[in-house]
Design an enzyme around this catalytic site. Sequence first.
Site, PDB file in Angstrom:
ATOM      1  N   ARG A  92       0.832  -1.209   0.000  1.00 28.27           N
ATOM      2  CA  ARG A  92       0.000   0.000   0.000  1.00 28.27           C
ATOM      3  C   ARG A  92       0.865   1.258   0.000  1.00 28.27           C
ATOM      4  O   ARG A  92       0.584   2.206  -0.730  1.00 28.27           O
ATOM      5  CB  ARG A  92      -0.956   0.008   1.195  1.00 28.27           C
ATOM      6  CG  ARG A  92      -2.084  -1.000   1.049  1.00 28.27           C
ATOM      7  CD  ARG A  92      -3.032  -0.945   2.216  1.00 28.27           C
ATOM      8  NE  ARG A  92      -2.300  -1.177   3.459  1.00 28.27           N
ATOM      9  CZ  ARG A  92      -2.735  -0.830   4.659  1.00 28.27           C
ATOM     10  NH1 ARG A  92      -3.892  -0.230   4.813  1.00 28.27           N
ATOM     11  NH2 ARG A  92      -2.022  -1.096   5.731  1.00 28.27           N
ATOM     12  N   ASN A 124      -6.167  -2.701   1.661  1.00 24.83           N
ATOM     13  CA  ASN A 124      -6.087  -4.146   1.799  1.00 24.83           C
ATOM     14  C   ASN A 124      -7.508  -4.689   1.815  1.00 24.83           C
ATOM     15  O   ASN A 124      -8.360  -4.173   2.541  1.00 24.83           O
ATOM     16  CB  ASN A 124      -5.392  -4.538   3.104  1.00 24.83           C
ATOM     17  CG  ASN A 124      -3.886  -4.390   3.032  1.00 24.83           C
ATOM     18  OD1 ASN A 124      -3.300  -4.330   1.957  1.00 24.83           O
ATOM     19  ND2 ASN A 124      -3.243  -4.328   4.185  1.00 24.83           N
TER      20      ASN A 124
END
EC number: 3.6.1.7
Length: 89
Positions: free
Chosen positions: A18, A36
């Site tokens: 990320r 996520n």
Amino acid sequence: MQALFIKISGRVHGVGFRYFTYKLANKMKIKGYVRNAEDGSVEIHAEAPEEILVEFLKAVSIGPPMATVISVKYERVAGQNFTSFDIVP
């Protein structure tokens, strides 16, 4: 302006995916988010001109050094006029 929804599977949680995506998106002036997913994948909504999205998709298909990307799926979606790119919990 084009928009893509990208779903990346593999070893992509706990490896900085990320943050890698966030840094890359901001460098390329892409708007949207990365998060996520509960199924272990990473989901990205990205908005930018077509040629930038093509390069972004290539980069996230590889990911950061500790990641192992197994599958990349994407589809064109409607833009949502994001004003920034964020990491969503």
